[in-house]
Structures are given as C-alpha cells and as structure tokens.
Design an enzyme around this catalytic site. Sequence first.
Site, PDB file in Angstrom:
ATOM      1  N   ASP A   1      -0.091   5.037   0.964  1.00 48.97           N
ATOM      2  CA  ASP A   1      -1.375   5.763   1.395  1.00 48.97           C
ATOM      3  C   ASP A   1      -1.196   7.169   1.718  1.00 48.97           C
ATOM      4  OD1 ASP A   1      -1.953   3.197   1.833  1.00 48.97           O
ATOM      5  OD2 ASP A   1      -2.298   3.306   3.928  1.00 48.97           O
TER       6      ASP A   1
ATOM      7  N   GLU B   1       0.827  -1.332  -0.017  1.00 56.12           N
ATOM      8  CA  GLU B   1      -0.006   0.084   0.166  1.00 56.12           C
ATOM      9  C   GLU B   1       0.860   1.141  -0.163  1.00 56.12           C
ATOM     10  OE1 GLU B   1      -3.806  -1.319   2.877  1.00 56.12           O
ATOM     11  OE2 GLU B   1      -2.933   0.734   2.932  1.00 56.12           O
TER      12      GLU B   1
ATOM     13  N   GLU C   1      -3.431   9.458   4.167  1.00 49.53           N
ATOM     14  CA  GLU C   1      -4.510   9.336   4.990  1.00 49.53           C
ATOM     15  C   GLU C   1      -4.863  10.522   5.867  1.00 49.53           C
ATOM     16  OE1 GLU C   1      -4.657   6.043   8.405  1.00 49.53           O
ATOM     17  OE2 GLU C   1      -5.467   5.038   6.589  1.00 49.53           O
TER      18      GLU C   1
END
Length: 269
Positions: A108, A106, A110
């Site tokens: 990311d 992943e 966020e």
Amino acid sequence: MSFSSPSSKLSSLLLFALLLGYLIGSSKGGNFSQDFDIIWGDQRAQMLNGGQLLTLSLDKVSGSGFQSKNEYLFGRIDMQIKLVSGNSAGTVTAYYLSSQGPTHDEIDFEFLGNLTGEPYVLHTNAFHAYSIVWNKQRIIFLVDDIPIRVFQNLESVGVPFPNKQAMRIYSSLWNADDWATKGGLVKTDWTQAPFTASYINFKANACIWSSASPCTFSSPNSSNDSAWQVQTLDALGRDRLRRVQQKYMIYNYCTDLKRFSQGLPTECK
Ligand SMILES: *[C@@H]1O[C@H](CO)[C@@H](O)[C@H](O)[C@H]1NC(C)=O
Ligand SMILES: *[C@@H]1O[C@H](CO)[C@@H](O)[C@H](O)[C@H]1NC(C)=O
Ligand SMILES: *[C@@H]1O[C@H](CO)[C@@H](O)[C@H](O)[C@H]1NC(C)=O
Ligand SMILES: *[C@@H]1O[C@H](CO)[C@@H](O)[C@H](O)[C@H]1NC(C)=O
C-alpha cells in the site's frame, strides 16, 4: 504506506512528509480504459482524454475507486498521481496492490489528508510518480524514482512475504474524518468538496497472471526490460533511502513501542 500479510492489514506503516521537486517530463502511459474498471462511486470516477487521464472524486455522499482488469504476480508498476490539493483534511487516498480472499496480501501507498499549508504527506500541487517494484527478493517503494522504503523477503526467518497470490491494482478516495487527520479531530470541510485526485501515465512492466499461464508479460517489450526482476538498492540507493527516511519520515511503526508493547514485528529487528 504499508505492507501487510496475510490478512494483517496495516501491520506496518510509515508516514512521510516529502517535499520533492515537481515532476518534469512524462513518459507515455497506458490507456486507463483498457487496463482499469471503475468499481465505486459512479460518475465520481472518470476516464478522460481517450483514457489518458483518470480522476477520482469525493463528495458528501460518496467517494470513488477503480481497479485493474489484470492481476499481476511480480513486476514494476508505475503511476503518476496528483493527490487532493489544498485542505484535504479528513480524506484518504489509497493506492495499493491487493490479492483477494481472507488471507490476502497488500502492498500500500496510503495518503492521509491534512490542513492547507501543512506539509504532511506529499507535495500535492503536481503529479508525482509512485512506483512499486515487486520481485522475489524484495519490494521497493519509490516516489519520483527515489526509494523511500524497502521490504526485504525475510521468509527464512518467518516474516510473511507476498509471492504466491497475484494482485490487482486499486485506488480509492474516501472520507475518513473519524481517524485520518489528527486522530479524527480535524473533520472534512465539505464546503471544499468535491475533492479530486488525478492519475496519468500508468505503466505495468509486470507478469500478468492467469490460471492458464502464470506469467505473460504485460507489454511485448517488457521481457527485454527485466531490470525490476533483480532490482535492489546499490550503495547510492541505500544512501538516498537513509537520507529520505532521516529527513522526511514522520512515523515508523518499527519504533512505535507504544503500539507494539508486546514486542516489535520480526522485520523490525
Ligand atoms: C483507449 O481505449 C479506448 C477503449 O478501447 C479507445 O476508445 C480509446 O481511443 C483509446 N485511447 C487512445 C488514446 O488510444
Ligand atoms: C499534518 O501536518 C502537521 C504539520 O506539519 C503534522 O504535524 C501532522 O503530522 C500532519 N499529519 C496529520 C495526519 O495530521
Ligand atoms: C517497444 O519497442 C519498439 C520497437 O523497438 C519501440 O519503438 C517502443 O518504443 C518500445 N516501447 C516501449 C514501451 O519501450
Ligand atoms: C528483445 O530484444 C531483441 C533484441 O533487441 C529483439 O530481437 C526481440 O524481438 C525483443 N523481444 C521482445 C519480446 O520484444
């Protein structure tokens, strides 16, 4: 924003309190109807203006989310996002690339919500451009074209780097008031619902992966724009990165000795 691999989600996390200028001008973006599917939240996620605008919303019943139709293996992915504005405490907007399966990778961004007026993750009144440059040597995270993080390929010293599994682009908006804001102390104020995040100007200058051909460029012109394939930070870029991190970074997992009392992850050394 974080990068994790394999299957060690959130192995790395940095938080930024960026207050950047408003984004001026906008490049022509792709068509959400052609590039993305809504995968969660029914009519809470909407593609508007002939596919030029996508909105996600969250109410007491559910959040919402979307994913790209294509899987990509390396590229430069640009998206302009207007995060939940006002009192967004308790909400989380995630924007990330992910492969599938138990050992997925992943990459990311966020964004955790915060109380009105508290300058926490990013200025939410305007669209900002979030870019991920992912090539064989490194991953560069940029906000409004300013590098905020670089993750170098350190496979040679045993740090996993995502370079084998193609990834889709995902984004979702959901309620996480059990942990997101002040460790869960500040709850989502449902009188402010629905909460909305908006997306425009998606652009992928990337390799579209398929089992038949490992790399088809996502736009016919992009084979001529190969800058991302070797993109690195020059002296100016390194200097900007250092200043952004000094000024705005409010959490760096590499300095979290409490969390990593058994020793910091290798890439922090
Ligand atoms: C975007 O794609 C959809 C579905 O293919 C189409 O109906 C729509 O007209 C397109 N929008 C624009 C602005 O070209
Ligand atoms: C929210 O804002 C305050 C004040 O700027 C900050 O100290 C805090 O770290 C922010 N983030 C969260 C998740 O509460
Ligand atoms: C692709 O190339 C054509 C012809 O040179 C140009 O008009 C168009 O703006 C280019 N598109 C992008 C996204 O660069
Ligand atoms: C790349 O650029 C060259 C020269 O400008 C042009 O002839 C060629 O058609 C372009 N390739 C693609 C795939 O757009």
